[in-house]
Design an enzyme around this catalytic site. Structure first.
Site, PDB file in Angstrom:
ATOM      1  N   SER A  55      -9.937  -0.273   7.093  1.00 33.05           N
ATOM      2  CA  SER A  55      -9.316  -0.085   5.774  1.00 33.05           C
ATOM      3  C   SER A  55      -8.618  -1.313   5.190  1.00 33.05           C
ATOM      4  O   SER A  55      -8.274  -1.298   4.007  1.00 33.05           O
ATOM      5  CB  SER A  55      -8.320   1.077   5.814  1.00 33.05           C
ATOM      6  OG  SER A  55      -9.003   2.296   5.716  1.00 33.05           O
ATOM      7  N   LYS A  69       0.845  -1.199   0.000  1.00 28.91           N
ATOM      8  CA  LYS A  69       0.000   0.000   0.000  1.00 28.91           C
ATOM      9  C   LYS A  69       0.876   1.244   0.000  1.00 28.91           C
ATOM     10  O   LYS A  69       1.876   1.297   0.714  1.00 28.91           O
ATOM     11  CB  LYS A  69      -0.914  -0.022   1.235  1.00 28.91           C
ATOM     12  CG  LYS A  69      -1.943   1.099   1.288  1.00 28.91           C
ATOM     13  CD  LYS A  69      -2.843   0.963   2.514  1.00 28.91           C
ATOM     14  CE  LYS A  69      -3.906   2.054   2.556  1.00 28.91           C
ATOM     15  NZ  LYS A  69      -4.764   1.937   3.771  1.00 28.91           N
ATOM     16  N   SER A  76      -9.776   2.000   2.873  1.00 25.33           N
ATOM     17  CA  SER A  76      -8.874   2.686   1.974  1.00 25.33           C
ATOM     18  C   SER A  76      -7.862   1.785   1.252  1.00 25.33           C
ATOM     19  O   SER A  76      -7.296   2.202   0.237  1.00 25.33           O
ATOM     20  CB  SER A  76      -8.106   3.771   2.734  1.00 25.33           C
ATOM     21  OG  SER A  76      -7.245   3.195   3.688  1.00 25.33           O
TER      22      SER A  76
END
Lengths: 485, 95
Positions: free
Chosen positions: A177, A78, A153
């Site tokens: 997330s 990420k 996210s």
């Protein structure tokens, strides 16, 4: 089966037996990435050349017999985790050209095991969002239906695993997330106990809630990655000194003697029928596997968790994001006449709408005259939520809930309605407030769209939830389904 | 809790975020909506409840004072928008 479809443990066996090289596996993942990225847009940066070099290095290690479960296996990271020499954007214009001079601890750990990083995953800007639409660059698409969001996210991380771009991914989870996009994309996602994994090098959002965790194709892989990233780090004083067990050893196919609770408050108003049905079917399956399930558990403060979370997280964010001043790194407004103007314009044009909204919300909640009514009140409610989990875990080994009240929603549907977007995390954020671990695993489909089941454990109770997750997974086929892209 | 225009401008100033007139109205509506939703917390009795700032029982974590490698000025300044020699260049603070 093509190489990119392998799990970590399947790839490891082939690498170890010299039936597959890391260069072949990495090449297959990169080829797949090239094919599906135009449709999915899961990655902000693809590091193909560097990946192939890492793969060659891994093959040299393997030839010497120096192999562990992650050696030579491609990972997607990420874009909120610092990678030395590789730009780390947080999907924000503010950090579009930021190249970290150091690695996050989790990245160092993977590197030291001979991992191969194929790129950086798209996300909601600064990890604020539940759909990956708040990326400053582009929205990521759900591989099960390209018109729908992948969750967020960590949407790019979840999609990259679901679509076989990477064999596994790392994400971060402040209010859901990792788990919510894992649920939306039908992969496994774990948020470990707060303090289980070092946050050093994770760009801070809400420091008392943030945790790094794995997104994987199955539960065995999840345990393998947790083994690699968990543990104390003297560069993160909130990382826990608790010993790290071998998380793969708790995986067992039956649940005899285990007590599971289902908190009623998580079957919230507005929950979709197909989600509820999938969950009830899953719970029945857990009973068949030998678990004793109590459907009558109550965690009465749950309805207040959303408000408490959306005070605490933005408050911490407003302090953490004060560092983006256009001086040391990142976007800097070039044409200002004064220092104050430079600061305000840098933040006006460097941050997207959702980030600004949360900074303003947190600033308000912490401001003179409102601190007691908002921030302090939310912190007290946090105590109540934590206490209720503590007492539930005196009776139950794990709690079972849906990961999200709905299946993936349409792109654009909630983009300008922040409250509706926030409700998408209603089942996941209490877990961050309490600091306990939670995992989302594939638990079926509603109208062809993924449904996730969340399994919650007591602090440092990752073994119990992995065990439940593994037993369910072995008794079902959901995790084997692949999206047609 | 309904915010007015002046309050939104005050928050923006505290947060050092520049806003346009349109932003102010949009933020006023959205922040008011969200804050109204937070009113639900008033229903919770927290009279004797202490606040929780973080969820792990660690306190006063210290470490030995040991010398270790650190980043070099050039590495730090590589990301600086404006620099001069080994310094960050900023607008004048006092004019």
């Amino acid at each position: 089966m093509t190489p990119q479809q392998l799990t970590i443990h399947e790839a490891h066996r082939l690498l170890k037996d010299k039936k597959l090289s890391s260069v072949e596996l990495t090449g297959a993942c990169l080829k797949r990435t090239g094919e599906v990225e135009p449709k999915l847009q899961a990655l902000v940066t693809v590091t193909g050349e560097a990946a192939l070099k890492q793969a060659e290095n891994a093959d040299r290690l393997i030839a010497k017999g120096d192999i562990n479960p992650l050696t030579g296996v491609p990972v997607v990271i990420k874009d909120v985790l610092c990678t030395k020499g590789v730009r780390t954007t947080c999907s924000s214009k503010m950090l579009e050209n930021f190249i970290p001079p150091y690695n996050a601890t989790v990245v160092e750990k993977l590197n030291s095991l001979g991992a191969v990083s194929i790129g950086k995953a798209n996300m909601d800007e600064f990890a604020m969002g539940s759909s990956t639409e708040h990326s400053a660059f582009f929205a990521t698409h759900n591989p099960w239906d390209l018109d729908r969001v992948p969750g967020g996210s960590s949407g790019g991380s979840a999609v990259s695993v679901a679509a076989d771009e990477g064999i596994y991914a790392l994400g971060s989870d402040t209010g859901g997330s990792i788990r919510q996009p894992a649920g939306f994309c039908s992969v496994v996602g774990l948020k470990p106990t707060y303090g289980r994994v070092s946050r050093y090098g994770l760009v801070a959002f809400a420091s008392s809630l943030d945790q790094i965790g794995p997104l994987t194709k199955d539960v065995t892989d999840c345990a393998i990655v947790l083994n690699a990233i968990a543990g104390f780090d003297n560069r993160d004083s909130t990382s826990a000194p608790n010993p790290v067990p071998d998380y793969t050893r708790c995986l067992a196919a039956d649940l005899k003697g285990l007590k599971l609770g289902v908190p009623q408050e998580y079957f919230v108003q507005g929950m979709q029928r197909e989600v509820e049905k999938a969950l009830l079917d899953a719970i029945r399956k857990l009973e068949e596997l030998g678990a004793k399930v109590d459907l009558g558990v109550s965690l009465p403060s749950t309805p207040y968790a959303l408000a408490a979370y959306y005070i605490i997280a933005p408050s911490e964010a407003s302090a953490n994001l004060a560092r983006y001043d256009g001086v040391k790194y990142g976007f800097s407004y070039p044409d200002a006449d004064s220092m104050w103007e430079a600061l305000e314009k840098t933040r006006q044009f460097g941050f997207g709408d959702e980030v600004k909204r949360r900074i303003m919300l947190g600033t308000y909640a912490l401001s003179a005259g409102y601190y007691d009514a908002y921030y302090l009140k939310a912190q007290k409610v946090r105590t109540l939520i934590r206490r209720e989990f503590d007492s539930a875990f005196e009776k139950y080994d794990a709690l079972i809930t849906p990961t999200s009240p709905t299946v993936p929603f349409k792109l654009g549907e909630k983009l300008d309605d922040p409250l509706q977007m926030y409700l998408s995390d209603v089942c996941t954020l209490p877990i961050n407030i309490a600091g306990v671990p939670g995992i989302s695993i594939p638990a079926g489909f509603g109208n062809g769209l993924p449904v996730g089941m969340q399994i919650i454990g007591k602090p440092f109770g990752e073994e119990a939830i992995l065990k439940v997750a593994y037993a369910y997974e072995q008794a079902t086929e959901w995790h084997k389904r692949k999206p047609q892209i | 809790m309904k915010l007015n225009r002046e309050e939104v401008l005050h928050i923006a100033k505290l947060a050092r975020v520049g806003v346009t007139d349109d932003d102010v109205e949009h933020l006023r509506e959205q922040l008011s909506d969200i804050l109204e939703n937070f009113e639900i917390l008033k229903k919770v009795d927290t009279a004797d409840v202490p606040p929780t700032a973080q969820s792990i029982p660690l306190q006063n974590v210290t470490k030995d004072d040991q010398a270790a490698d650190s980043l070099l000025p050039g590495q730090i300044l590589a990301n600086a928008p404006r620099k001069e020699g080994e310094y960050f260049r900023v607008k004048a603070v006092l004019e």
